[in-house]
Design an enzyme around this catalytic site. Structure first.
Site, PDB file in Angstrom:
ATOM      1  N   GLU A 154       0.750  -1.327  -0.061  1.00 15.56           N
ATOM      2  CA  GLU A 154       0.170   0.186   0.145  1.00 15.56           C
ATOM      3  C   GLU A 154       0.976   1.179  -0.125  1.00 15.56           C
ATOM      4  O   GLU A 154       1.596   1.545   0.845  1.00 15.56           O
ATOM      5  CB  GLU A 154      -0.731  -0.171   1.284  1.00 15.56           C
ATOM      6  CG  GLU A 154      -2.073   1.108   1.069  1.00 15.56           C
ATOM      7  CD  GLU A 154      -1.535   2.102   2.178  1.00 15.56           C
ATOM      8  OE1 GLU A 154      -1.341   3.284   1.956  1.00 15.56           O
ATOM      9  OE2 GLU A 154      -1.826   1.878   3.390  1.00 15.56           O
ATOM     10  N   CYS A 213      -1.915   8.316   3.885  1.00 20.08           N
ATOM     11  CA  CYS A 213      -2.064   7.675   2.647  1.00 20.08           C
ATOM     12  C   CYS A 213      -3.273   8.073   1.823  1.00 20.08           C
ATOM     13  O   CYS A 213      -3.416   8.096   0.596  1.00 20.08           O
ATOM     14  CB  CYS A 213      -1.627   6.360   2.638  1.00 20.08           C
ATOM     15  SG  CYS A 213      -2.663   5.395   3.817  1.00 20.08           S
TER      16      CYS A 213
END
Length: 707
Positions: free
Chosen positions: A264, A303
């Site tokens: 990720e 993120c």
């Protein structure tokens, strides 16, 4: 002369013991993000990573394997309750990372919440065993003696979890929880900024006494050689930069050695404002709130933060003005331990330098400063050296005159930075908004803020394949929404392309990421033995009518507690005739006078029926009467039916019988009863299958109430 006190190391936790490097090791400084004070040193020099991995594969696997999926899920609930009692000490450490109280709650409370959620879902949605059966049985032979299906079993290695600096607790626990339920030991490697908080959380987890030996290890410091000792038994879950993920993916043990790797990474997430969401609408207000929240929570170091605000050309200036006004009104930059501070420091001076460099690159590539500054901001609560040594930064809003400028779709400033892009609303604007959003080349999340069903349908169908999650905000959910930047444990977190291509969370989906799906083939008896779930065609011990397989002396399975009941225990009833009067009476008493049950001529014209037929629910009700054991006993309640299908119509004059078989037994860990799923089949007098379904009952573990 008094000797200066040497700064302590943040310890690692390996092989069920705390470990620190030798005194001669220098290590890397871990600093307070607001003051620059050195808090600890970090190093793994001298740590035997191969021994840690071996410990996980042997001790960790062995101890976790003694527990079932439900037992491991229950331990997560115990652990979450314990950590709840230690939040205050974690908040104190979290403040040193630059996190405000709100930021710390997102990280710490959010991480604990993940444990609670996975514990609940694991016990509700998974069997109380160590094998998960996926999907229906596939019959592979004419006589049913050879069948196949898919099962999940845990991988036999270690789950290595490499975490980013921004969420030291949530980022660790959201990976740990599904691995633990699956029965796979964790070896966690946090980033240096935030490692003190991650280590404190691990210490609390260890001190709880809840975790089995070998189930959790921590490496504080570098783990560059860790991939060298991993193989096909192991998996790596990485959160961090795309460049680091690329290096790890290229490792020979990933490329050719079979190490499972999930990433990720960077993500240029977008928020799209619909043309209908003009100033004064709830959607416009929700959009502004969302952008400002994502710019300032954790100082934009998320993120999932909004990096691109994609808005109609005609609303662009209104959006910039509204964002700027809300930033000016609500943002107070400073030491999070000071009163009134709403946005803390970035994680480190190095991170601050990286963010400033990225913004300068954007300014050189066509972005213009619409709000904020790259100069050192005015800071609340800093000491005399705070501005010089703290990683503080003002929120920065950029105006992109050219929405197609490559930099806005390629550069990420991982801090309190967002760019505003305009799109043409010609032909409704959806296609242009989609085009701009997808220039991000794959993202974790996008928000679409509109109350126009046509616009949202066109945008979502256009961007969904480029995103791991899409949030639709309108006046109906603006207040109840968990927000753009908040992944929830029930839904997947991850995204394609630039976002890394990985997938985390998503409820029990993420548990299965730590397991191997295997196709298994064999006879019904053998698959029953492997899975603990009865398969049609496997052996049974049948009580009831001897005409249909009942064995003399066999006990009705409803008279058996879980201690006595076995998979394959069954009951076969005799036949019961269905008369026209029964069908008519059921129609009149229930009000279900559908023509197929009341009008012979109309029913005969229906291609599925021979004339008047019995209601399906009449047959199911009669089936209960045929199989039930009426006297008080270990069966406490019927709590539902699953997978009900009506296959053959039953006309007046036909007869039905039922066969009930104990298909799956799931004792509850915390209660004195468990769940039994009964395979139920109705046949007519000709042996044709009339209906199939599963009956769900709650049954005492040991009969006590009516003994």
């Amino acid at each position: 002369m008094e000797t200066a006190k040497k700064t302590a190391f943040v310890p690692s936790y390996v092989q069920d013991s705390w470990w620190e490097p030798d005194d001669g090791v220098r290590g890397t400084d871990a600093r307070d993000a607001s003051t620059g004070e050195v808090l600890a040193r970090v190093s793994s020099e001298g740590l035997d990573l191969a021994a840690a991995v071996a410990h996980a594969r042997t001790v960790g696997q062995g101890e976790l394997g003694r527990l079932s999926l439900h037992e491991r899920a229950l331990k997560l609930r115990e652990l979450a309750g314990y950590l709840n009692g230690r939040r205050e000490e974690l908040y104190e450490i979290s403040a040193r990372t630059g996190a405000t109280r709100t930021d710390s709650m997102v990280d710490i409370d959010g991480g604990i919440g993940v444990l609670f959620t996975f514990s609940s879902k694991g016990r509700r949605e998974l069997p109380n065993s160590n094998i998960i059966v996926e999907g229906p049985v596939e019959v592979l032979s004419k006589d049913g003696s050879f069948v196949g299906e898919h099962i999940y079993t845990r991988i036999p290695g270690v789950a290595v979890q490499v975490n980013a600096f921004n969420f030291p607790v949530w980022g660790m626990l959201e990976k740990f929880a599904p691995a633990f339920i699956a029965g796979v030991p964790t070896l966690v490697k946090p980033a240096t900024p935030g490692v003190e908080l991650a280590a404190a959380t691990v210490r609390a987890m260890v001190e709880s006494g809840i975790l089995p030996p070998g189930s959790l290890q921590l490496v504080s410091g570098s783990a560059r050689t860790l991939l060298d000792v991993l193989d096909h038994r192991d998996m790596v879950s990485f959160t961090g930069s795309a460049s680091t993920a690329k290096l790890l993916r290229a490792h020979p043990n990933v490329v050719g050695g079979g190490v499972r790797f999930s990433a990720e990474t960077d993500s240029l997430n977008a928020a799209i404002l619909g043309p209908d969401a003009v100033p004064g609408t709830p959607e416009f207000d929700a959009f502004i709130r969302s952008v400002v929240t994502e710019m300032t929570v954790k100082a934009g170091q998320k993120c999932t933060a909004i990096r691109r605000a994609i808005v109609p050309d005609g609303l662009k200036h209104a959006v910039i003005d509204a964002i700027g006004a809300r930033l000016a009104e609500r943002v107070v930059v400073g030491d999070p331990r000071a009163d009134g501070v709403t946005m803390g420091a970035l994680a480190s001076l190095e991170q601050l330098a990286d963010v400033r460099a990225a913004v300068n690159a954007m300014l050189s590539a066509g972005g213009e400063l619409a709000w904020g500054t790259l100069d050192a901001p005015r800071v609340t609560g800093e000491d005399a050296h705070g501005v010089e040594h703290g990683a503080f930064m003002s929120p920065v809003l950029l105006d992109w005159f050219d929405s197609n400028a490559p930099a806005v779709h390629a550069l990420e400033a991982f801090g309190p930075v967002c760019g505003v892009l305009g799109f043409s609303t010609h032909d409704g604007g959806a296609s242009e908004a989609v085009r701009l959003a997808t220039l991000g080349a794959g993202s974790l999340v996008a928000t679409v803020c509109t109350n126009d069903p046509d616009f949202v349908r066109d945008v979502v169908t256009g961007i969904a394949a480029h995103h791991g999650r899409v949030l639709v905000l309108n006046r109906e959910d603006a207040r109840s929404s968990t927000g753009h930047g908040a992944p929830v444990p029930q839904l997947v977190h991850g995204g394609p392309g630039r976002a890394g291509g990985g997938e985390e969370l998503g409820g029990v989906r993420s548990v299965k990421h730590h397991m191997q799906r295997t196709a298994i083939q064999g006879s019904p008896n053998m698959l029953t033995a492997v899975t603990g779930v009865w398969h049609a065609g496997a052996d049974r011990v049948i009580a009831g009518d001897p005409t249909f397989g009942g064995v003399a002396g066999a006990v009705h399975p409803f008279r058996k507690s879980l201690a006595e009941l076995h998979i394959g225990d069954a009951f076969a009833s005799g036949l019961r005739r269905v008369a026209l009067e029964d069908i008519t009476a059921f129609a009149q008493s229930t009000g279900d006078t559908f023509y197929a049950h009341t009008d012979e001529a109309a029913a005969a014209k229906n291609p599925f029926f021979p004339g008047i037929v019995a209601h399906g629910y009449l047959l199911v009700s009669w089936a209960a009467g045929l199989f039930v054991e009426p006297a008080p006993g270990p069966v406490l309640a019927n709590y539902g039916l699953e997978n009900l299908r009506f296959l053959t119509p039953v006309a007046a004059g036909d007869s039905i019988r039922v066969t009930l078989t104990a298909k799956q037994i799931t004792p509850r860990v915390t209660d004195n009863y468990g769940e039994v799923c009964w395979d139920t089949v109705l046949h007519n007098q000709n042996g044709e299958v009339v209906a199939t379904y599963d009956v769900l009952t709650l049954v005492e573990k040991v009969e006590t109430l009516y003994k």
